[in-house]
Design a protein around this motif. Structure first.
Motif, short mmCIF file in Angstrom:
data_model
loop_
_atom_site.label_atom_id
_atom_site.label_comp_id
_atom_site.label_asym_id
_atom_site.label_seq_id
_atom_site.Cartn_x
_atom_site.Cartn_y
_atom_site.Cartn_z
N THR A 20 37.38 45.86 32.06
CA THR A 20 38.73 45.59 31.57
C THR A 20 39.72 45.51 32.72
OG1 THR A 20 38.20 46.80 29.54
CG2 THR A 20 40.52 46.37 29.98
N LEU A 21 39.53 46.33 33.74
CA LEU A 21 40.41 46.29 34.91
C LEU A 21 40.30 44.95 35.63
CD1 LEU A 21 42.35 47.64 36.87
CD2 LEU A 21 40.37 48.71 38.00
N VAL A 22 39.08 44.45 35.80
CA VAL A 22 38.88 43.14 36.42
C VAL A 22 39.58 42.05 35.62
CG1 VAL A 22 37.15 41.36 36.91
CG2 VAL A 22 36.75 43.72 37.65
N ASP A 23 39.40 42.07 34.31
CA ASP A 23 40.04 41.06 33.46
C ASP A 23 41.56 41.14 33.55
OD1 ASP A 23 37.56 40.22 32.65
OD2 ASP A 23 37.59 41.29 30.74
N HIS A 24 42.10 42.35 33.57
CA HIS A 24 43.55 42.52 33.67
C HIS A 24 44.08 41.98 34.99
CE1 HIS A 24 47.52 44.34 33.34
NE2 HIS A 24 47.31 44.97 34.49
N LEU A 25 43.42 42.33 36.08
CA LEU A 25 43.87 41.85 37.40
C LEU A 25 43.76 40.34 37.52
CD1 LEU A 25 42.22 44.62 39.59
CD2 LEU A 25 44.68 44.19 39.43
N ALA A 26 42.70 39.79 36.96
CA ALA A 26 42.48 38.34 37.06
C ALA A 26 43.57 37.55 36.34
CB ALA A 26 41.11 37.98 36.49
N GLN A 28 46.72 38.36 36.44
CA GLN A 28 47.97 38.49 37.17
C GLN A 28 48.07 37.41 38.24
OE1 GLN A 28 49.79 40.93 35.64
NE2 GLN A 28 47.88 41.12 34.47
N GLU A 29 49.25 36.85 38.41
CA GLU A 29 49.43 35.73 39.33
C GLU A 29 49.26 36.13 40.80
OE1 GLU A 29 53.18 33.94 38.56
OE2 GLU A 29 52.58 33.12 36.60
N ASP A 30 49.52 37.37 41.14
CA ASP A 30 49.53 37.76 42.54
C ASP A 30 48.29 38.57 42.95
OD1 ASP A 30 50.34 39.82 40.89
OD2 ASP A 30 51.82 40.63 42.28
N TRP A 31 47.20 38.45 42.17
CA TRP A 31 45.99 39.20 42.49
C TRP A 31 44.77 38.27 42.57
CZ3 TRP A 31 45.51 44.36 43.63
CH2 TRP A 31 46.61 45.18 43.36
N ASP A 32 43.95 38.51 43.58
CA ASP A 32 42.58 38.00 43.62
C ASP A 32 41.67 39.20 43.45
OD1 ASP A 32 43.21 35.27 44.15
OD2 ASP A 32 43.63 35.82 46.23
N VAL A 33 40.49 38.97 42.87
CA VAL A 33 39.62 40.09 42.51
C VAL A 33 38.20 39.84 42.99
CG1 VAL A 33 38.81 41.57 40.62
CG2 VAL A 33 41.01 40.38 40.42
N VAL A 34 37.60 40.89 43.53
CA VAL A 34 36.17 40.91 43.83
C VAL A 34 35.57 42.11 43.11
CG1 VAL A 34 34.37 41.09 45.59
CG2 VAL A 34 36.49 39.84 46.09
N GLY A 35 34.61 41.87 42.25
CA GLY A 35 33.96 42.94 41.52
C GLY A 35 32.67 43.37 42.20
N LEU A 36 32.41 44.66 42.18
CA LEU A 36 31.18 45.22 42.74
C LEU A 36 30.40 45.94 41.66
CD1 LEU A 36 32.43 46.97 46.03
CD2 LEU A 36 31.69 44.61 45.74
#
Length: 350
Positions: A20-26, A28-36
């Motif tokens: 859910t945190l990854v989806d929320h960040l993704a 947002q306009e000012d965030w890039d995300v890398v999941g581990l």
């Protein structure tokens, strides 16, 4: 005018909290995300399969992440005893920070996901409402060790840390060892298939205790808020939905959702009672066109037994987060029914 972007590294990206945190960040306009995680991602965001129990593997795979600004740690390794939980869970956090901090000069924050074990909630009756300033308890406790590691590591550094303490988290992740909502949904579905009423399976006293839960979406918002706020660095925050409930009041409503009657509570271990239900689930999946195996939906029985054994109040004071500026609220009843709706829509339960 361009906006400086943040790069979030989310450990435990496939879990009930991390997904859910990854989806929320993704979003947002000012965030890039890398999941581990150790398992592959869903393809929606960049993902790295990393074993944080292997420091060499972590260093090799994370060495190129020089732009990381925020680390969100929501990984968890389950073990049978409290003492056995310490080495892997402290080790994974240490490995991650050891791998990222030297290569990411712009690191600004490390967020640690904890829980009410910090207050001894897993040991027995504890002071409620629990507050972030409460006294500690006798170790072992990996949540405490993890926070102490970050406190010592951060001393004199430009980056800050936060410790987020949710109650039982409501989310949709499959194969997760701590998804209470899914365990309830599957238990109710199997009860209905067998023509049984929905009995509360916990300790008698647990039926009347006061509890709270934390919606994974609310938790994601709170986690990012704490990681980016002006007054939230190097602080711990309890995060919960904002309401309290007793199973005595909520359980009949859950039964009604599934079209079931209730009967008096009957203490039993779901881990034991559900151990032979794989063939039944397979037939249910074929009948209703479900797209998940029993292994996908049966990982949380032991956790459900644990929660249903709480014959004492389990809740915390969340006023600190409100004083610092976080004011989100979620109805626990609406959260659960919304999760059940999603499980049905996604073919997880009939």
């Amino acid at each position: 005018m361009s906006t400086a972007r943040n790069l979030a590294l989310v450990a435990g990206a496939n879990g009930i909290i991390g997904r859910t945190l990854v989806d929320h960040l993704a979003r947002q306009e000012d965030w890039d995300v890398v999941g581990l995680s150790r398992r592959p991602g869903d393809g929606k965001t960049r993902h790295l399969a990393v074993d944080l129990l292997d420091p060499a593997d972590a260093r090799a795979k994370l060495s190129g992440l020089t732009g990381v600004t925020h680390v969100f740690y929501a990984a968890y390794q389950d073990k049978p005893t409290w003492a056995e939980l310490v080495p892997p869970n402290l080790g994974m956090l240490t490995t991650l920070v050891d791998a990222v901090e030297p290569v990411a000069p712009g690191l600004r924050h490390v967020s640690l996901m904890q829980g009410y074990k910090v207050y001894g909630a897993h040991l027995g009756p504890f002071k409620t409402p629990a507050r972030e300033t409460d006294a500690g308890h006798m170790p072992p406790e990996f949540n405490v060790d993890q926070q102490q590691f970050l406190e010592h590591r951060q001393a004199g550094k430009a980056w800050t840390w936060s410790a987020i303490r949710p109650s039982v988290v409501g989310g949709t992740a499959l194969g997760n060892p701590m998804n209470l909502a899914l365990a309830i949904a599957v238990y109710a579905s199997i009860s209905k298939q067998l023509g049984l009423p929905l009995r509360f399976p916990g300790k008698p006293g647990a039926y009347d205790s006061l509890l709270e839960m934390t919606d994974s979406g609310l938790l994601a918002k709170a986690t990012v808020w704490a990681a980016t706020g002006d007054r939230t660095g190097n602080e711990a925050f309890n995060i919960a939905n904002g309401d309290l409930f007793r199973w005595r009041e909520l359980w009949p409503k859950i039964a009604a959702y599934f079209g079931l009657e209730t009967a008096p509570p009957l203490p039993m271990s779901l881990e034991v009672a559900m151990a032979d239900k794989a063939p039944l689930w397979t037939s249910m999946a074929e009948k209703h066109g479900l797209g998940v195996s029993y292994a996908d939906v049966s990982a949380s029985w032991r956790f459900a037994d644990f929660v249903f054994s709480w014959d004492y109040d389990v809740f915390a004071d969340t006023s600190k987060s409100r004083r610092h500026g976080f004011h989100e609220y979620v109805s626990t009843e609406e959260m659960l029914f919304g999760l059940f709706d999603r499980f049905r829509a996604e073919g997880v339960i009939p």
